[in-house]
Design a protein around this motif. Structure first.
Motif, PDB file in Angstrom:
ATOM      1  N   ASN A  85       0.802  -1.229   0.000  1.00 14.76           N
ATOM      2  CA  ASN A  85       0.000   0.000   0.000  1.00 14.76           C
ATOM      3  C   ASN A  85       0.831   1.274   0.000  1.00 14.76           C
ATOM      4  N   GLY A  86       2.147   1.167  -0.129  1.00 13.92           N
ATOM      5  CA  GLY A  86       2.999   2.350  -0.193  1.00 13.92           C
ATOM      6  C   GLY A  86       3.503   2.854   1.140  1.00 13.92           C
ATOM      7  N   PHE A  87       2.908   2.424   2.246  1.00 19.50           N
ATOM      8  CA  PHE A  87       3.356   2.846   3.568  1.00 19.50           C
ATOM      9  C   PHE A  87       4.580   2.044   4.001  1.00 19.50           C
ATOM     10  N   VAL A  88       5.414   2.658   4.826  1.00 17.42           N
ATOM     11  CA  VAL A  88       6.598   1.991   5.368  1.00 17.42           C
ATOM     12  C   VAL A  88       6.652   2.251   6.873  1.00 17.42           C
ATOM     13  N   VAL A 108      16.307   4.344  23.055  1.00 17.95           N
ATOM     14  CA  VAL A 108      15.252   5.026  22.307  1.00 17.95           C
ATOM     15  C   VAL A 108      14.626   4.105  21.265  1.00 17.95           C
ATOM     16  N   ARG A 109      13.322   4.008  21.292  1.00 17.66           N
ATOM     17  CA  ARG A 109      12.553   3.229  20.313  1.00 17.66           C
ATOM     18  C   ARG A 109      11.294   4.012  19.984  1.00 17.66           C
ATOM     19  N   VAL A 110      11.181   4.534  18.769  1.00 22.05           N
ATOM     20  CA  VAL A 110      10.024   5.343  18.385  1.00 22.05           C
ATOM     21  C   VAL A 110       9.404   4.789  17.110  1.00 22.05           C
ATOM     22  N   PRO A 111       8.306   4.047  17.216  1.00 21.85           N
ATOM     23  CA  PRO A 111       7.652   3.503  16.019  1.00 21.85           C
ATOM     24  C   PRO A 111       6.967   4.592  15.202  1.00 21.85           C
ATOM     25  N   ALA A 112       7.085   4.497  13.884  1.00 24.55           N
ATOM     26  CA  ALA A 112       6.450   5.453  12.979  1.00 24.55           C
ATOM     27  C   ALA A 112       6.140   4.749  11.681  1.00 24.55           C
ATOM     28  N   CYS A 113       5.093   5.221  11.021  1.00 28.76           N
ATOM     29  CA  CYS A 113       4.689   4.630   9.747  1.00 28.76           C
ATOM     30  C   CYS A 113       4.427   5.767   8.762  1.00 28.76           C
ATOM     31  N   VAL A 114       5.266   5.866   7.723  1.00 29.85           N
ATOM     32  CA  VAL A 114       5.160   6.962   6.756  1.00 29.85           C
ATOM     33  C   VAL A 114       4.384   6.525   5.520  1.00 29.85           C
ATOM     34  N   ASN A 115       3.734   7.499   4.874  1.00 23.64           N
ATOM     35  CA  ASN A 115       3.014   7.174   3.635  1.00 23.64           C
ATOM     36  C   ASN A 115       3.988   7.176   2.462  1.00 23.64           C
ATOM     37  N   ALA A 116       3.488   6.904   1.258  1.00 27.02           N
ATOM     38  CA  ALA A 116       4.356   6.746   0.090  1.00 27.02           C
ATOM     39  C   ALA A 116       5.140   8.014  -0.217  1.00 27.02           C
ATOM     40  N   MET A 158      10.703  17.646   0.577  1.00 27.27           N
ATOM     41  CA  MET A 158       9.514  16.879   0.954  1.00 27.27           C
ATOM     42  C   MET A 158       8.500  16.854  -0.194  1.00 27.27           C
ATOM     43  N   GLU A 159       7.960  15.686  -0.468  1.00 27.79           N
ATOM     44  CA  GLU A 159       6.919  15.581  -1.488  1.00 27.79           C
ATOM     45  C   GLU A 159       5.590  16.106  -0.933  1.00 27.79           C
ATOM     46  N   PRO A 160       4.753  16.657  -1.778  1.00 28.98           N
ATOM     47  CA  PRO A 160       3.427  17.089  -1.329  1.00 28.98           C
ATOM     48  C   PRO A 160       2.670  15.915  -0.688  1.00 28.98           C
ATOM     49  N   GLY A 161       2.087  16.164   0.451  1.00 26.96           N
ATOM     50  CA  GLY A 161       1.308  15.131   1.117  1.00 26.96           C
ATOM     51  C   GLY A 161       2.117  14.206   2.002  1.00 26.96           C
ATOM     52  N   ALA A 162       3.417  14.437   2.151  1.00 32.16           N
ATOM     53  CA  ALA A 162       4.254  13.564   2.983  1.00 32.16           C
ATOM     54  C   ALA A 162       3.820  13.640   4.440  1.00 32.16           C
ATOM     55  N   MET A 163       3.601  12.485   5.054  1.00 32.54           N
ATOM     56  CA  MET A 163       3.154  12.453   6.444  1.00 32.54           C
ATOM     57  C   MET A 163       3.489  11.114   7.079  1.00 32.54           C
ATOM     58  N   CYS A 164       3.324  11.031   8.395  1.00 30.33           N
ATOM     59  CA  CYS A 164       3.511   9.756   9.079  1.00 30.33           C
ATOM     60  C   CYS A 164       2.573   9.655  10.267  1.00 30.33           C
ATOM     61  N   THR A 180       1.763  11.625  27.733  1.00 28.63           N
ATOM     62  CA  THR A 180       0.366  11.261  27.526  1.00 28.63           C
ATOM     63  C   THR A 180       0.212  10.068  26.608  1.00 28.63           C
ATOM     64  N   GLY A 181       1.198   9.813  25.745  1.00 30.82           N
ATOM     65  CA  GLY A 181       1.102   8.705  24.803  1.00 30.82           C
ATOM     66  C   GLY A 181      -0.025   8.872  23.803  1.00 30.82           C
ATOM     67  N   LEU A 182      -0.423  10.113  23.531  1.00 31.58           N
ATOM     68  CA  LEU A 182      -1.555  10.345  22.646  1.00 31.58           C
ATOM     69  C   LEU A 182      -1.204  10.072  21.183  1.00 31.58           C
ATOM     70  N   PRO A 183      -2.198   9.654  20.387  1.00 30.60           N
ATOM     71  CA  PRO A 183      -1.979   9.405  18.957  1.00 30.60           C
ATOM     72  C   PRO A 183      -1.509  10.682  18.257  1.00 30.60           C
ATOM     73  N   THR A 184      -0.530  10.534  17.403  1.00 25.87           N
ATOM     74  CA  THR A 184       0.068  11.688  16.736  1.00 25.87           C
ATOM     75  C   THR A 184       0.227  11.440  15.244  1.00 25.87           C
ATOM     76  N   SER A 185      -0.055  12.472  14.456  1.00 25.82           N
ATOM     77  CA  SER A 185       0.201  12.439  13.027  1.00 25.82           C
ATOM     78  C   SER A 185       1.067  13.638  12.680  1.00 25.82           C
ATOM     79  N   CYS A 186       2.064  13.447  11.809  1.00 25.38           N
ATOM     80  CA  CYS A 186       2.962  14.521  11.408  1.00 25.38           C
ATOM     81  C   CYS A 186       2.889  14.730   9.900  1.00 25.38           C
TER      82      CYS A 186
END
Length: 242
Positions: A85-88, A108-116, A158-164, A180-186
């Protein structure tokens, strides 16, 4: 006592530090709890399956299930699971995901999932910085290297629409995650102005941060509640008020 202009250097996913642990930088002086690089093995996760699961925890299962997953090897990130699906999804380490004082912190361990779009631009920076970190480059050398690479256009804007996504709260990311451990989008832009989204306005829910070294602007959206095809979810802060 040496202090940077900003509260802390924004490196990759260190935006979570801005949200939750700014006090570290305020108290930081010439000393640091991690003055040098630890043995490489300490930055790796021996359990490959556990690292894959942690990386996938960054995004809703509806996204991470079909995403590519990369795990950290001795010389950089390696593809462990091919996606469709293009995500990593990855687990960031200290060189890209921590405040200055934790630059060499092997915990340090920070999980992240970026779009295409981010995989083709933002992720390239993280993987390159990770390779440099594993090679033992200091923070100053890292800054020089990333500045030179961008100047030579070896790394794209950065490509247009780049986020994680950094959604699922994880206690084992406490070294960098907001308490807080709150859900975050960048959302990532090249040399944008935070005021473009109104993030400098009082009470605005989006945090905008500029990193002049990397010519990178990050807009961070923090949510207490979210939903996916598996149902409705709430972060710890929201649950606390029930």
């Amino acid at each position: 006592m040496h202090k940077k202009i900003s509260a802390i250097a924004i490196k990759g996913f260190a935006l979570l530090v801005v949200l939750g642990t700014v006090y570290r930088a305020m108290a930081q002086d010439a000393t640091t709890p991690y003055p040098k690089m630890a043995p490489v093995d300490q930055y790796l996760m021996a359990d490959r399956a556990a690292e894959i699961a942690l990386a996938r925890s960054a995004a809703p299962e509806s996204i991470s299930h079909d995403a590519e997953v990369q795990v950290l090897g001795r010389h950089g990130f390696e593809t462990a699971v091919k996606g469709t699906n293009g995500f990593v999804c990855i687990v960031g380490r200290s060189w890209t995901s921590a405040a200055d004082a934790d630059f060499w912190n092997p915990k340090v361990r920070v999980p992240a999932c970026v779009n295409a779009a981010a995989a083709r631009s933002y992720l390239l920076r993280l993987t390159k910085e990770t390779e440099w970190g594993l090679a033992g480059r200091t923070q100053a050398q890292m800054t020089e290297s990333i500045t030179a690479a961008i100047a030579r256009k070896e790394l794209p804007p950065m490509e247009p629409g780049a986020m994680c996504y950094m959604i699922v709260p994880r206690k084992d990311t406490a070294a960098t995650a907001a308490p807080t451990g709150l859900p975050t989008s960048c959302f990532f832009y090249t040399d944008a102005e935070p005021r473009q989204l109104g993030s400098e306005s009082a009470g605005f829910p989006v945090v905008g941060v500029n990193d002049p070294v990397e010519h990178l602007t990050q807009f961070v959206v923090v949510a207490q509640r979210w939903s996916d095809r598996n149902g409705y979810h709430e972060g710890p802060a929201a649950e606390h008020h029930h």
